[in-house]
Design a protein around this motif. Structure first.
Motif, PDB file in Angstrom:
ATOM      1  N   ASN A   1      -7.006  58.675  42.664  1.00  0.00           N
ATOM      2  CA  ASN A   1      -7.793  58.480  41.534  1.00  0.00           C
ATOM      3  C   ASN A   1      -7.521  57.557  40.562  1.00  0.00           C
ATOM      4  OD1 ASN A   1      -9.531  60.705  42.349  1.00  0.00           O
ATOM      5  ND2 ASN A   1      -8.266  62.055  41.374  1.00  0.00           N
ATOM      6  N   SER A   2      -6.211  57.219  40.287  1.00  0.00           N
ATOM      7  CA  SER A   2      -5.731  56.286  39.391  1.00  0.00           C
ATOM      8  C   SER A   2      -5.962  54.763  40.067  1.00  0.00           C
ATOM      9  CB  SER A   2      -4.203  56.345  39.040  1.00  0.00           C
ATOM     10  OG  SER A   2      -3.610  56.018  40.055  1.00  0.00           O
ATOM     11  N   MET A   3      -5.784  54.729  41.180  1.00  0.00           N
ATOM     12  CA  MET A   3      -6.071  53.430  41.614  1.00  0.00           C
ATOM     13  C   MET A   3      -7.761  52.899  41.799  1.00  0.00           C
ATOM     14  SD  MET A   3      -4.300  50.934  43.538  1.00  0.00           S
ATOM     15  CE  MET A   3      -5.141  49.688  42.493  1.00  0.00           C
ATOM     16  N   LYS A   4      -8.428  54.124  41.915  1.00  0.00           N
ATOM     17  CA  LYS A   4      -9.994  53.898  41.852  1.00  0.00           C
ATOM     18  C   LYS A   4      -9.994  53.484  40.199  1.00  0.00           C
ATOM     19  CE  LYS A   4     -13.068  55.571  44.262  1.00  0.00           C
ATOM     20  NZ  LYS A   4     -14.045  56.420  44.841  1.00  0.00           N
TER      21      LYS A   4
ATOM     22  N   GLU B   1       3.685  57.700  51.244  1.00  0.00           N
ATOM     23  CA  GLU B   1       2.645  58.536  51.041  1.00  0.00           C
ATOM     24  C   GLU B   1       1.698  58.124  49.824  1.00  0.00           C
ATOM     25  OE1 GLU B   1       5.890  61.074  52.337  1.00  0.00           O
ATOM     26  OE2 GLU B   1       5.670  59.416  51.072  1.00  0.00           O
ATOM     27  N   TRP B   2       2.394  57.529  48.864  1.00  0.00           N
ATOM     28  CA  TRP B   2       1.418  56.819  47.749  1.00  0.00           C
ATOM     29  C   TRP B   2       0.774  55.550  48.244  1.00  0.00           C
ATOM     30  CZ3 TRP B   2       6.122  57.588  43.707  1.00  0.00           C
ATOM     31  CH2 TRP B   2       6.229  59.192  43.776  1.00  0.00           C
ATOM     32  N   ALA B   3       1.661  54.877  48.942  1.00  0.00           N
ATOM     33  CA  ALA B   3       0.846  53.580  49.459  1.00  0.00           C
ATOM     34  C   ALA B   3      -0.187  54.088  50.158  1.00  0.00           C
ATOM     35  CB  ALA B   3       1.743  52.805  50.256  1.00  0.00           C
ATOM     36  N   LEU B   4      -0.436  54.946  51.117  1.00  0.00           N
ATOM     37  CA  LEU B   4      -1.675  55.161  51.745  1.00  0.00           C
ATOM     38  C   LEU B   4      -2.839  55.676  51.116  1.00  0.00           C
ATOM     39  CD1 LEU B   4       0.378  56.691  54.812  1.00  0.00           C
ATOM     40  CD2 LEU B   4      -1.051  54.627  54.697  1.00  0.00           C
ATOM     41  N   CYS B   5      -2.435  56.459  49.800  1.00  0.00           N
ATOM     42  CA  CYS B   5      -3.500  56.727  49.069  1.00  0.00           C
ATOM     43  C   CYS B   5      -4.195  55.883  48.297  1.00  0.00           C
ATOM     44  CB  CYS B   5      -2.945  58.100  48.041  1.00  0.00           C
ATOM     45  SG  CYS B   5      -2.649  59.786  48.778  1.00  0.00           S
ATOM     46  N   ALA B   6      -3.094  54.676  47.821  1.00  0.00           N
ATOM     47  CA  ALA B   6      -3.718  53.622  47.145  1.00  0.00           C
ATOM     48  C   ALA B   6      -4.485  52.824  48.163  1.00  0.00           C
ATOM     49  CB  ALA B   6      -2.485  52.756  46.655  1.00  0.00           C
TER      50      ALA B   6
ATOM     51  N   ILE C   1      -7.706  41.142  51.103  1.00  0.00           N
ATOM     52  CA  ILE C   1      -6.270  42.022  51.290  1.00  0.00           C
ATOM     53  C   ILE C   1      -5.649  41.913  49.818  1.00  0.00           C
ATOM     54  CG2 ILE C   1      -4.258  42.036  52.385  1.00  0.00           C
ATOM     55  CD1 ILE C   1      -6.389  42.778  54.126  1.00  0.00           C
ATOM     56  N   ILE C   2      -5.272  43.012  49.340  1.00  0.00           N
ATOM     57  CA  ILE C   2      -4.343  43.084  48.335  1.00  0.00           C
ATOM     58  C   ILE C   2      -3.037  43.628  49.028  1.00  0.00           C
ATOM     59  CG2 ILE C   2      -3.844  44.332  45.864  1.00  0.00           C
ATOM     60  CD1 ILE C   2      -6.251  42.235  45.933  1.00  0.00           C
ATOM     61  N   PRO C   3      -1.799  42.833  48.645  1.00  0.00           N
ATOM     62  CA  PRO C   3      -0.809  43.207  49.331  1.00  0.00           C
ATOM     63  C   PRO C   3      -0.124  44.652  48.760  1.00  0.00           C
ATOM     64  CG  PRO C   3      -0.499  40.839  48.531  1.00  0.00           C
ATOM     65  CD  PRO C   3      -1.792  41.445  48.033  1.00  0.00           C
ATOM     66  N   LEU C   4       0.189  45.400  49.715  1.00  0.00           N
ATOM     67  CA  LEU C   4       0.434  46.869  49.344  1.00  0.00           C
ATOM     68  C   LEU C   4       1.897  47.066  50.179  1.00  0.00           C
ATOM     69  CD1 LEU C   4      -0.205  49.847  48.588  1.00  0.00           C
ATOM     70  CD2 LEU C   4      -1.910  50.061  50.537  1.00  0.00           C
TER      71      LEU C   4
END
Length: 306
Positions: A181-184, A207-212, A229-232
């Protein structure tokens, strides 16, 4: 009531909350292994779903049954481990992971700086999802400083938090839904149309990276073999993260050297079965005290990116 059921009931009676079905299943198995099955060694990889409270009870039940206990993978609090001389932890230390992640990100940005400076202002803006357990030790700050030191060698400016006026420059108290939600929400205001796009996402758990990533996907970024692409980056080295990296959706992750860790687990278990000192034969440079073996972290990334 069997000894296994008794131990299990005693185990649950000390919980401060109702365990999930996954936790309940594992804890029942723990009780069974140390009683009905007369286990020689208990080897456990704790997950993020377990708190120190649950870990403490696993240590207590192993101690009562006098069964040697080997934790691996997820870090275990030293104060809990020290309660039972028959326990040992084999795995990576989180601060080391942050350092390896920072070095990986710094080198990645050096090789791709202009490509990811989306708004052409000569700087890279970032958001970080930090682990609250390590904020007090400035783990995230160490991570960012390491990136900036690498960039400065080549005359590149330091990365900047995407919202420079914010007093707190990280997100914490994260769970998977909150990260998504915060990334959105961030992308609603910080995007290419507004010329202030977030250009780097750092997560201190895969897990957080995959949600982002899921949030980025919803805006057309970081799709499989996509061009926007945004580096993640994450930490953990999970299979899901590795698959995302191989698909071009994530830039990298870090994890303890799994082959090296497996060898140390085997060595310790053999020592226990032979009634030897559990740390006998373990490389001295990775032994930390009497009950910890620290496995070095390694970076996992797409081979053509660095």
């Amino acid at each position: 009531m069997s000894r296994s059921d008794f131990l299990y009931s005693s185990f649950l009676s000390h919980f401060q909350h109702q365990p999930t079905s996954c936790q309940e299943d594992l804890l029942r198995k723990v009780a069974g292994f140390v009683s009905d099955d007369d286990a020689d060694i208990l080897v456990v990889n704790m997950t993020d779903n377990f708190s120190n409270d649950e870990t403490d009870h696993i240590v207590n039940i192993a101690k009562k049954a006098e069964v040697p206990l080997v934790f691996f993978g997820r870090p275990i609090d030293k104060s809990i481990l020290d309660k039972y001389t028959g326990s040992v932890y084999i795995g990576g230390e989180y601060q080391s992971a942050q350092g390896v992640q920072g070095e990986m990100i710094g080198k990645y940005l050096l090789n791709n700086y202009e490509l990811f400076d989306v708004n052409d202002d000569g700087k890279i803006s970032y958001v970080i999802y930090a682990d609250k357990n390590y904020i007090s030790e400035n783990g995230y700050q160490h991570n960012v400083e390491k990136i900036n030191r690498i960039l400065s060698v080549e005359g590149k400016p330091a990365i900047e938090y995407y919202a420079p006026d914010d007093n707190v420059k990280y997100y914490t108290d994260n769970n998977t839904l909150e990260v998504y939600n915060s990334m959105k929400d961030i992308l609603l205001d910080y995007n290419e149309n507004n010329n202030n796009m977030v250009e780097l996402v750092i997560a201190e758990r895969d897990e957080w990276a995959l949600c982002a990533l899921e949030a980025l996907n919803s805006y057309g970024y970081n799709e499989v073999r996509g061009t926007k692409i945004i580096p993640l980056f994450g930490i953990g080295g999970t299979i899901a993260a590795q698959n995302a990296i191989n698909g071009g959706m994530m830039a990298g992750t870090v994890s303890p050297d799994s082959d090296y860790m497996a060898k140390q687990i085997e060595k310790v278990c053999r020592n226990i079965l032979k009634k030897k000192d559990k740390l006998e034969g373990v490389d001295e440079e990775i032994v930390d005290g009497k009950n910890r073996i620290t496995i070095p972290f390694i970076a996992y990334y797409a081979r053509n990116s660095m």
